[in-house]
Design a protein around this motif. Structure first.
Motif, PDB file in Angstrom:
ATOM      1  N   ARG A  84      39.682  56.410  38.650  1.00 24.56           N
ATOM      2  CA  ARG A  84      39.132  55.019  37.765  1.00 24.56           C
ATOM      3  C   ARG A  84      40.449  54.670  38.151  1.00 24.56           C
ATOM      4  O   ARG A  84      41.514  55.114  37.270  1.00 24.56           O
ATOM      5  CB  ARG A  84      38.767  55.829  36.852  1.00 24.56           C
ATOM      6  CG  ARG A  84      37.059  55.605  36.562  1.00 24.56           C
ATOM      7  CD  ARG A  84      36.643  56.800  38.095  1.00 24.56           C
ATOM      8  NE  ARG A  84      35.363  57.935  37.002  1.00 24.56           N
ATOM      9  CZ  ARG A  84      34.306  58.846  38.528  1.00 24.56           C
ATOM     10  NH1 ARG A  84      34.772  59.043  39.652  1.00 24.56           N
ATOM     11  NH2 ARG A  84      33.201  58.686  37.707  1.00 24.56           N
TER      12      ARG A  84
ATOM     13  N   VAL B 121      37.024  49.252  34.306  1.00 21.87           N
ATOM     14  CA  VAL B 121      37.206  50.138  34.870  1.00 21.87           C
ATOM     15  C   VAL B 121      36.826  50.341  36.021  1.00 21.87           C
ATOM     16  O   VAL B 121      35.333  50.098  36.141  1.00 21.87           O
ATOM     17  CB  VAL B 121      36.523  51.158  34.442  1.00 21.87           C
ATOM     18  CG1 VAL B 121      37.162  52.368  35.049  1.00 21.87           C
ATOM     19  CG2 VAL B 121      37.309  51.011  32.546  1.00 21.87           C
TER      20      VAL B 121
ATOM     21  N   ARG C  54      35.832  52.475  39.897  1.00 16.09           N
ATOM     22  CA  ARG C  54      35.633  53.858  40.640  1.00 16.09           C
ATOM     23  C   ARG C  54      36.168  53.958  42.466  1.00 16.09           C
ATOM     24  O   ARG C  54      35.865  52.653  42.757  1.00 16.09           O
ATOM     25  CB  ARG C  54      34.536  54.125  40.526  1.00 16.09           C
ATOM     26  CG  ARG C  54      34.497  55.757  41.073  1.00 16.09           C
ATOM     27  CD  ARG C  54      32.875  56.533  41.061  1.00 16.09           C
ATOM     28  NE  ARG C  54      31.827  54.937  41.204  1.00 16.09           N
ATOM     29  CZ  ARG C  54      30.469  55.012  41.043  1.00 16.09           C
ATOM     30  NH1 ARG C  54      30.653  56.295  39.734  1.00 16.09           N
ATOM     31  NH2 ARG C  54      29.812  54.613  41.421  1.00 16.09           N
TER      32      ARG C  54
END
Length: 273
Positions: A65, A208, A210
């Motif tokens: 992340r 955020v 990934r």
């Protein structure tokens, strides 16, 4: 004042700087006091504050992340992404837009490669002002606007910062591909006019991402090319990355659209080899 004429004094001065902390720097070993619940300090991979006009780059493993925080409300995170194992595969902004039938990035959206695979996906987005149309600034655009655009001057461009970042991975000018800009946005009017969303905004907005593959990320923190202000203006950006699980088959982002599912299946096929 120390000089090279007195190397012993220069050495002592340099060693005396150990432990000095400045506003923008990587933290080694990485330490962060605000990791999400359930994330241990052992999972931390990267903690860095990127200065105004600065750049940063890291190789991140699949499942990692990456959190970006616009600390003071005026950062512009121009982002390049590469497949870390095969950097000739990289972010394709045109495919990112057309495959998803949407030019506006946000939570649940994907960043796609030129091989039809997902490089990174948006898990969270507290900014909602991003740009897939304009790319980053360059020396000529900065020289025209600010009087100089040199990499060593007071108003460096995003493109030159990218060149420094990709060089850390053995890449060069031809590898600097079109980027996306995070935290500074654009909207397209019905007549085709590009309307910039520059701010400044409320401090502390965050997102955020990934990593869906092993990736190299390169970030340049320079003013957006359509920033209407006469002064070169940008504020610090914070990057934090930690290890996380690989996207499972039932993941809602993976299964949100047929096109996105196919891009995830292409990733899974790649890792079966």
């Amino acid at each position: 004042m120390t000089t090279l004429a007195n190397p012993t004094a220069a050495r002592d001065h340099a060693r005396a700087m150990a432990g000095t902390v400045v506003d923008a720097m990587p933290v080694l070993p990485p330490v962060a006091d605000d990791l999400p619940d359930g994330v241990s300090a052992d999972a931390l991979l990267w903690e860095e504050t990127i200065a105004p006009g600065g750049y940063a780059t890291r190789r991140l493993p699949r499942g990692a992340r990456l959190r970006l925080i616009d600390l003071k409300g005026d950062a512009c995170a121009s982002l390049l992404i590469f497949n870390a194992e095969m950097p000739t595969e990289r972010l394709n902004v045109a495919d990112t837009v057309k495959v998803q039938w949407n030019a506006y990035l946000g939570a649940g959206k994907l960043l796609l490669s030129d091989m039809g695979r997902v490089l990174m996906s948006f898990l969270e987005d507290g900014a909602e002002t991003h740009d897939t149309f304009c790319g980053t600034s360059n020396p000529a655009s900065n020289a025209a606007k600010y009087g100089t655009g040199t990499n060593s001057g007071p108003t460096p461009s995003g493109r030159d910062r990218f060149l420094l970042g990709v060089a850390k991975h053995g890449l060069q000018r031809r590898d600097v591909h079109p980027c996306v800009n995070l935290f500074k946005g654009t909207r397209i009017e019905s007549d085709g006019t590009i309307v910039p969303q520059i701010g400044p905004f409320e401090p502390g907005r965050r997102l955020v991402l990934r990593a869906e593959m092993d990736v190299i990320v390169v970030i340049a923190n320079c003013p957006h090319i359509l920033d209407p202000r006469d002064q070169w203006t940008v504020t610090p950006l914070r990057a934090t990355a930690w290890r996380g699980p690989v996207t499972p088959a039932a993941d809602p982002i993976r299964n949100a659209t047929p096109e996105g599912l196919r891009a995830f299946e292409n990733v899974e096929d790649y890792f079966r080899r």
